[in-house]
Enzyme design. Structure first.
Site, PDB file in Angstrom:
ATOM      1  N   ASN A  53      -4.915   1.573   4.322  1.00 32.32           N
ATOM      2  CA  ASN A  53      -5.552   2.893   4.285  1.00 32.32           C
ATOM      3  C   ASN A  53      -5.127   3.755   3.099  1.00 32.32           C
ATOM      4  O   ASN A  53      -5.770   4.753   2.792  1.00 32.32           O
ATOM      5  CB  ASN A  53      -5.296   3.641   5.591  1.00 32.32           C
ATOM      6  CG  ASN A  53      -3.831   3.803   5.905  1.00 32.32           C
ATOM      7  OD1 ASN A  53      -3.099   2.806   6.021  1.00 32.32           O
ATOM      8  ND2 ASN A  53      -3.365   5.034   6.054  1.00 32.32           N
ATOM      9  N   HIS A  54      -4.039   3.374   2.389  1.00 32.25           N
ATOM     10  CA  HIS A  54      -3.627   4.102   1.192  1.00 32.25           C
ATOM     11  C   HIS A  54      -4.065   3.385  -0.087  1.00 32.25           C
ATOM     12  O   HIS A  54      -3.521   3.652  -1.162  1.00 32.25           O
ATOM     13  CB  HIS A  54      -2.106   4.293   1.185  1.00 32.25           C
ATOM     14  CG  HIS A  54      -1.613   5.251   2.223  1.00 32.25           C
ATOM     15  ND1 HIS A  54      -1.892   6.601   2.184  1.00 32.25           N
ATOM     16  CD2 HIS A  54      -0.869   5.057   3.339  1.00 32.25           C
ATOM     17  CE1 HIS A  54      -1.333   7.200   3.224  1.00 32.25           C
ATOM     18  NE2 HIS A  54      -0.718   6.277   3.947  1.00 32.25           N
ATOM     19  N   GLU A  80       0.789  -1.231   0.000  1.00 33.99           N
ATOM     20  CA  GLU A  80       0.000   0.000   0.000  1.00 33.99           C
ATOM     21  C   GLU A  80       0.825   1.286   0.000  1.00 33.99           C
ATOM     22  O   GLU A  80       0.271   2.354  -0.240  1.00 33.99           O
ATOM     23  CB  GLU A  80      -0.970  -0.007   1.183  1.00 33.99           C
ATOM     24  CG  GLU A  80      -0.352   0.199   2.530  1.00 33.99           C
ATOM     25  CD  GLU A  80      -1.149   1.215   3.338  1.00 33.99           C
ATOM     26  OE1 GLU A  80      -2.292   1.523   2.973  1.00 33.99           O
ATOM     27  OE2 GLU A  80      -0.602   1.719   4.322  1.00 33.99           O
TER      28      GLU A  80
END
Length: 270
Positions: A67-68, A39
């Site tokens: 989360n990315h 990520e």
């Protein structure tokens, strides 16, 4: 079966570490299956189709996110075309592209379920990660449908990662944490037979602030001012991960951290 998981790739130097070390590790450790969290692979923020293909060529079987996941817009469409790229399973069902889990086949014909989940503590709030993981484990039970199960718990809080390990104990071969980029010293087999490590660490330059060039993070901490964007550090990366060897029923028989290159002390499975 021998399964290896490597933590978050940070930028070009992390990708180079995978290129330099993974082909040899697959051979010397006789790895049957390799999963990497990607990520942060695209300059620290997300991943692209080109980078994914490079990582598959270097020896990754599956890539997970966090989360990315959507920092690179092309990932929104590429993930629907590439079943080997997983995003957290607890994104809202029915409205998020891609998949959060999938069943894969090794070259030897064994089935491996890989599940990606993201924690809610101190992070963007998604659906319940425990309910999402339960859904995936129930759909492909270890020892019945899957010969091995790996869960990547991408989370900030060590307590939430630890709880996921306990939650999956006896139902997964390996539960490993990502996101905080620092390898923890707690690799062990839980009472029910699941291999566990709170964080695998990163594939990145440790002469940094969690993989980023030191100047801007330190400036933000000391002045509360943002003067430039974060950029990945460019020194030699350490390839950080963990290997688990499974036995009867797909549970862990052994677990060993892996650290190769860069600033950290090396460690390899015996």
């Amino acid at each position: 079966m021998r399964i290896a998981f490597f933590g978050d790739i940070v930028g070009k130097t992390g990708r180079r570490a995978v290129e330099d070390h993974l082909p040899r590790l697959r051979e010397t450790l006789a790895l049957d299956f390799v999963v990497i969290n990607a990520e942060n692979a695209a300059a620290g923020f997300g991943v692209t189709e080109k980078i994914c293909q490079q990582l598959f060529d270097y020896g990754a079987d599956v890539l997970t996110l966090g989360n990315h996941a959507w920092d690179q817009r092309e990932a929104l469409t590429y993930i629907d075309r590439e079943p080997r790229l997983l995003r957290p399973a607890n994104y809202p069902v029915g409205s998020t592209p891609g998949r959060g889990a999938n069943l894969f086949q090794t070259a030897g014909g064994e089935s491996v379920l890989v599940v990606n989940a993201m924690g809610n503590l101190f992070m963007e709030t998604l659906d319940d990660p425990f309910a999402a993981v339960e859904r995936e484990l129930s759909a492909a039970p270890l020892g019945e449908v899957a010969d091995a199960v790996l869960v990547d718990m991408h989370a900030e809080a060590t307590s939430e990662k630890n709880a996921m390990g306990v939650f999956c104990d006896g139902r997964a071969s390996l539960v490993v944490g990502t996101h905080t980029h620092i390898p923890t010293a707690d690799a062990r087999i839980l009472p029910g037979g699941t291999g566990y490590q709170t964080d695998a660490g990163m594939c990145g330059d440790y002469d940094s602030v969690i993989g980023m060039d030191k100047e801007e993070p330190v400036r933000r901490f000391t002045t509360r001012m943002r003067t430039s964007r974060f950029e990945p550090a460019t020194g030699e990366a350490t390839l950080c991960g963990v290997m688990v060897e499974t036995g009867p029923g797909g549970l862990a028989q052994s677990i060993s951290p892996i650290r190769v290159g860069g600033k950290l002390a090396p460690q390899m499975p015996a």
